[in-house]
Design an enzyme around this catalytic site. Sequence first.
Site, PDB file in Angstrom:
ATOM      1  N   GLU A  50       5.933   6.414  14.543  1.00  8.62           N
ATOM      2  CA  GLU A  50       7.435   6.056  14.680  1.00  8.62           C
ATOM      3  C   GLU A  50       7.585   4.522  14.433  1.00  8.62           C
ATOM      4  O   GLU A  50       8.839   4.117  14.108  1.00  8.62           O
ATOM      5  CB  GLU A  50       7.886   6.224  16.078  1.00  8.62           C
ATOM      6  CG  GLU A  50       8.112   7.690  16.735  1.00  8.62           C
ATOM      7  CD  GLU A  50       6.939   8.217  17.319  1.00  8.62           C
ATOM      8  OE1 GLU A  50       5.879   7.706  17.300  1.00  8.62           O
ATOM      9  OE2 GLU A  50       7.304   9.403  17.926  1.00  8.62           O
ATOM     10  N   PHE A 112       8.901  13.697  32.465  1.00  8.22           N
ATOM     11  CA  PHE A 112       7.856  13.658  31.326  1.00  8.22           C
ATOM     12  C   PHE A 112       8.727  13.197  30.232  1.00  8.22           C
ATOM     13  O   PHE A 112       9.601  13.466  29.627  1.00  8.22           O
ATOM     14  CB  PHE A 112       7.334  15.219  30.876  1.00  8.22           C
ATOM     15  CG  PHE A 112       6.474  15.486  29.770  1.00  8.22           C
ATOM     16  CD1 PHE A 112       5.349  14.853  29.868  1.00  8.22           C
ATOM     17  CD2 PHE A 112       6.938  15.619  28.723  1.00  8.22           C
ATOM     18  CE1 PHE A 112       4.427  14.643  28.697  1.00  8.22           C
ATOM     19  CE2 PHE A 112       6.073  16.020  27.382  1.00  8.22           C
ATOM     20  CZ  PHE A 112       4.832  15.244  27.507  1.00  8.22           C
ATOM     21  N   GLN A 113       7.687  12.198  29.322  1.00  6.28           N
ATOM     22  CA  GLN A 113       8.286  11.489  28.411  1.00  6.28           C
ATOM     23  C   GLN A 113       9.638  10.593  28.740  1.00  6.28           C
ATOM     24  O   GLN A 113      10.304  10.533  27.831  1.00  6.28           O
ATOM     25  CB  GLN A 113       8.394  12.295  27.103  1.00  6.28           C
ATOM     26  CG  GLN A 113       6.986  12.795  26.635  1.00  6.28           C
ATOM     27  CD  GLN A 113       7.097  13.433  25.255  1.00  6.28           C
ATOM     28  OE1 GLN A 113       8.046  13.859  24.561  1.00  6.28           O
ATOM     29  NE2 GLN A 113       6.040  13.253  24.613  1.00  6.28           N
ATOM     30  N   LYS A 162      18.928  14.940  26.351  1.00  6.62           N
ATOM     31  CA  LYS A 162      18.788  16.274  25.577  1.00  6.62           C
ATOM     32  C   LYS A 162      19.846  17.121  25.932  1.00  6.62           C
ATOM     33  O   LYS A 162      20.492  17.785  25.204  1.00  6.62           O
ATOM     34  CB  LYS A 162      17.368  16.748  26.140  1.00  6.62           C
ATOM     35  CG  LYS A 162      17.369  18.214  25.338  1.00  6.62           C
ATOM     36  CD  LYS A 162      15.633  18.719  25.426  1.00  6.62           C
ATOM     37  CE  LYS A 162      15.510  19.853  24.733  1.00  6.62           C
ATOM     38  NZ  LYS A 162      14.074  20.139  24.838  1.00  6.62           N
ATOM     39  N   MET A 478      -5.177 -15.704   7.598  1.00 15.94           N
ATOM     40  CA  MET A 478      -4.398 -16.829   8.180  1.00 15.94           C
ATOM     41  C   MET A 478      -4.959 -17.505   9.233  1.00 15.94           C
ATOM     42  O   MET A 478      -4.970 -18.537   9.790  1.00 15.94           O
ATOM     43  CB  MET A 478      -2.903 -16.387   8.277  1.00 15.94           C
ATOM     44  CG  MET A 478      -1.841 -17.573   8.604  1.00 15.94           C
ATOM     45  SD  MET A 478      -2.013 -18.873   7.274  1.00 15.94           S
ATOM     46  CE  MET A 478      -0.467 -18.387   6.176  1.00 15.94           C
TER      47      MET A 478
END
Lengths: 569, 163
Positions: A50, A112-113, A162, A478
């Site tokens: 993502e 969940f999630q 949802k 760097m």
Amino acid sequence: MVLSGAEIVVRCLQEEKVEYVFGYPGGAVLFLYDALFNQDKVKHVLVRHEQAAVHAADGFSRSTSKVGVALVTSGPGATNAVTGIATAYCDSIPMVIISGQVPTAAIGQDAFQEVDTVGITRPCVKHTFLVKDVREVASTIKKAFHIARTGRPGPVLVDIPKDVTMHKCEFEYPEDIVMRSYNPVTKGHQGQIRKAVQLLLEARRPMIYTGGGAILSDAAEQLTRLTRLLGMPITNTLMGLGGYPASDRQYLGMPGMHGTYEANMAMHYSDVLLAIGARFDDRVIGNPDHFAEEPRKIIHLDIDPSSISKRVKVDVPIVGDVREVLEQMIQQIESAPARPNADALESWWKQIDDWRSRDCMKYRNSDEIIKPQFVVQKLWEVTGGDAIITSDVGQHQMWAAQYYRFDKPRRWLNSGGLGTMGVGLPYAMGAQLAHPGAPVACITGEASIQMNIQELSTCKQFRLPIKICNLNNRFLGMVRQWQQLFHGGRYSESYMDSLPDFAKLAESYGHIGLRVDKPGDVEGALREAFARKDDLVFLDFQVDRTENVYPMVQGGKGLTDMILSAEDL
Amino acid sequence: MRHVISLLIENESGALSRVSGLFSARGYNIESLTVAPTEDASMSRMTIVTTGSDDIIEQITKQLNKLVDVIKVVDISESAHIERELMLVKVRATGKDRDEMKRMTDIFRARIIDVTEASYVVELTGNQAKLDAFIGAIGPDLILETVRSGICGIGRGDRVLKI
């Protein structure tokens, strides 16, 4: 027409003329993906992580000025997106991120999630919405696009539970949106502009300093007209590269920590400094107390009032859209009876040319070992200076900024504010999709590229013929440079051990991989890569391991306190 | 310098956290923050008491204005204004302290709003200094509990914060 929340989201994207959505499906966004499946106007690009979805949408936006759109699921989908969102926020990139959320009734139940996406993202977005009612989906998305692209642009997150995507209601996309709390100013105050013009015309040592705001406002043309009209020197920051043609004589190179000697000296010793869409960042002006020691009048033009007088005191603030204000400014200058002070300008240019003659960008090339600067120079030659260049973060980023001379805006995509390693490849994906057929090169390092290397798979699926130029020095370059200069050469954890064979890795994803060891082979390899118009080519350049980025202003030091080359150490 | 900043903000979920988050993220002080809906329930009015140099206060005002939900911001301490805070104090009220406590309440023009055999709850409104003085006058031994609302502020005369 009665539609489900999910269908409404997709219809809204169509209304906003969104061509690509970058995303990754999951439980909370199943209805949204179903709605995407049933249409073909909005194309979905399936990434492999993502973070890359948000970066790719960000890169799409940077290369086009359109609003980038990403779609992620709840929980880990949203948390993975956070780095991408923060990256876009720090560089003021207009984006809409749609995240799924657990059903309304489950919010707060540790479902969940489930994470508090609005809470987690709040400090790194321009605004967030949690849509709790299907009847608010359309107006919220309309607002999100409006907020993202107007004023100082930025990412806007829309979190949709949802059940809201499942519920149905009548769909109508609002034509306009009126928000009493949000009305950004675009036109500049004529009186302030008059004061600015007067200062500029009376200046003896004027300097124009422009940043990302000039790019975001698509003001390159106005900026060029103004600069030529005034005959004054100009510098573009890391975020502002391409705002003014780098090959022009009036251009002094980039300012700041790794800027040119002439740009930093002219910034510091100017008597009138015109700052345009820039924010006097610590990487640009060095120590602000040191910067304030020289008396100078500062004119600051910015869309965001909070950027003005934040780090340095400003004499003439002008709030407005850069392009609009520059138009106003040009009009005023053209109709003013006075002209810039030609004698003063001549001696100022003499001084600048003297600084320029230090030739601070020179480096010692080699026949034996590939110098990273040389690769960037050759890339510039081979692409005629007209490719879209993305970079990751580190030494290679600075060399790209220093040695690829950008003559046009929106050709240079990098993470300037947040400094996110791993943006280079997804930025290139977004840019390549926005500009099919255009040469797109990602200048990266062996450390940065591995932060989103999985996207080689996305590139294969969507046939993105990006040219990856890996400046492989087997170091976190760097970090190593700072350890060498400031930590007694103790290279703590900056060595990249156990590197893959990048050419073979690219091949295993179905791309072309080339390893380049000798300076003499650099140009040929680049030409071969760009000749393969349909293929992604991964060029793994084995470069000098000890090369440092110069010039350099150490953190906390004054802008004129520069290390020009290794000999200065 | 102490400043009292008043603002109108959309009365939406998350609006308060945007403001408080801004202060913590940028390291600004909050001495007190009060918020409640206005006569127009779609808007809330917030009063924030903060301290900082002129530069910091300028940034605070600008950053608050930048929040998409914020409708208007005014530093009411820049000119004549009124500040009030409400305090409820539960005090021990037994024996000789019982009369003394009643006297104190009268002197400060406070009101006793709850009485038991052993305690009073005293309600007192005023500016911060008055409330502090009351606490000082009673002394810590007799105070069982205090609760303060934080400052509410309004400009004097014609100055009105309204959309």
